[in-house]
Design an enzyme around this catalytic site. Structure first.
Site, PDB file in Angstrom:
ATOM      1  CB  CYS A  63      -0.901  -0.011   1.230  1.00 24.82           C
ATOM      2  SG  CYS A  63       0.031   0.037   2.782  1.00 24.82           S
ATOM      3  CB  SER A 101       3.442  -5.474   5.014  1.00 23.30           C
ATOM      4  OG  SER A 101       2.762  -6.578   5.581  1.00 23.30           O
ATOM      5  CG  ASN A 120      -2.589  -6.077   5.775  1.00 24.03           C
ATOM      6  OD1 ASN A 120      -2.606  -6.533   4.645  1.00 24.03           O
ATOM      7  ND2 ASN A 120      -1.463  -5.670   6.347  1.00 24.03           N
ATOM      8  CD  GLU A 154      -2.849   0.961  13.125  1.00 28.82           C
ATOM      9  OE1 GLU A 154      -3.951   1.542  13.137  1.00 28.82           O
ATOM     10  OE2 GLU A 154      -2.505   0.161  12.235  1.00 28.82           O
TER      11      GLU A 154
END
Length: 312
Positions: free
Chosen positions: A12, A266, A224, A126
């Site tokens: 991304c 990633s 993710n 995160e």
């Protein structure tokens, strides 16, 4: 065998930016460049940078004074920034701007006296960084049952935020439960789950119906990527999360005529291509790329890195 190659997939904009930061830092300042936590959650990427001279640390105290320290794409808490300053480190912030957005929302709500329900996974880098922005005001919520057990002093001053890499479906269920229990709860002006996470999940949801097996390229600690595997499995299709072709087991493909291949945000394209080459060689696979959405997002390099490069 038919192989559907999902698009969009892989890196991304936030991951691209973080990787460009570390590449440029190593080229400009030379090795070693220290990185707080993994630059992104991908084994292949981390090992590649280790060979180039990056040193990944989990404690700022491990970094020699006056060194270069890069903060990973997942973001860090103010406490870590302060520790870096105290050690006289040159800090480069490669935090994804979409994660920074969540940090700023947390700060805003906390200053207004709100209790914040952060929907996310305990221990994720995160989540640790976001909670560090206002630890006294944030409560971590992982499941709908967590919502049922919440005790909020002032339900009229309650807000929610989310980790950017969650399952859209899971987050929606938890948000709906929060709204049922606390009708006055406020959310962010714009959804926190990032565009890339949503797009990759949408691709698996749509294209997975045409496959009997889903291969997701990504590492086990990539949130993710895990969500992509789970999304396939929830629809009844076997899904496997793999770092590369060496993780593939031939017995997975017994009786399988259609495979969907995708990659977490990633995972580099190199490992995707390696996987496709394996399927072509072993099963004479025919590859068909299917795009469900175009991505044209790009994040500029951090200002402090651009200034440092100019000075050097």
């Amino acid at each position: 065998m038919k192989v559907i190659l999902a698009s969009p997939r892989g890196f991304c904009a936030g991951v691209n930016m973080a990787i460009e930061c570390l590449d440029l830092a190593l080229k400009t300042f030379g090795a070693p460049v220290y990185v707080y936590h993994e630059i992104v959650h991908n084994k292949y990427v981390v090992e590649t940078f280790k060979k180039k001279g990056a040193i990944f640390v989990d404690d700022v105290q491990e970094v020699p004074s006056k060194s270069i320290l890069l903060f990973s794409a997942h973001g860090v808490s103010p406490e870590i920034r302060k520790a870096a300053k105290e050690r006289d480190l040159t800090a480069i912030d490669a935090t994804c701007p979409l994660v920074t957005k969540v940090h700023l929302e947390a700060i805003k709500f906390a200053k207004l006296g709100y209790t914040i329900c952060l929907i996310g996974h305990e221990g994720h880098d995160e989540v640790i960084g976001t909670m560090g922005e206002a630890p006294e005001a944030i409560v971590l919520v992982e499941t709908e049952s967590d919502v049922d057990q919440l005790e909020i002093a002032d339900p009229e001053r309650l807000a929610y935020l989310t980790q950017t890499t969650l399952s859209v479906d899971d987050a929606t269920r938890i948000i709906n439960r929060l709204k049922e229990r606390f009708p006055s709860i406020k959310g962010p002006p714009k959804a926190d789950i990032c565009y890339a996470t949503q797009n990759r999940q949408e691709a698996v949801r749509i294209l997975g119906t045409e496959a009997q097996l889903v291969l997701v390229l990504g590492s086990q600690n990539s949130s993710n990527s895990q969500r992509l595997k789970e999304l396939a499995q929830e629809s009844g299709t076997p899904g496997y999360l793999i770092d590369g072709a060496s993780d593939i087991r031939p017995e997975w493909f017994d009786g399988v005529e259609g495979v969907l291949v995708t990659a977490g945000a990633s995972a580099p394209e190199d490992v995707v291509q390696e996987c496709l080459d394996y399927l072509v060689e072993k099963f004479d696979a025919k590859i068909e790329t299917r795009s469900i959405r175009e991505e044209e997002v790009h994040f500029p390099l951090p200002k402090e890195l651009r200034k440092l490069v100019q000075l050097n």
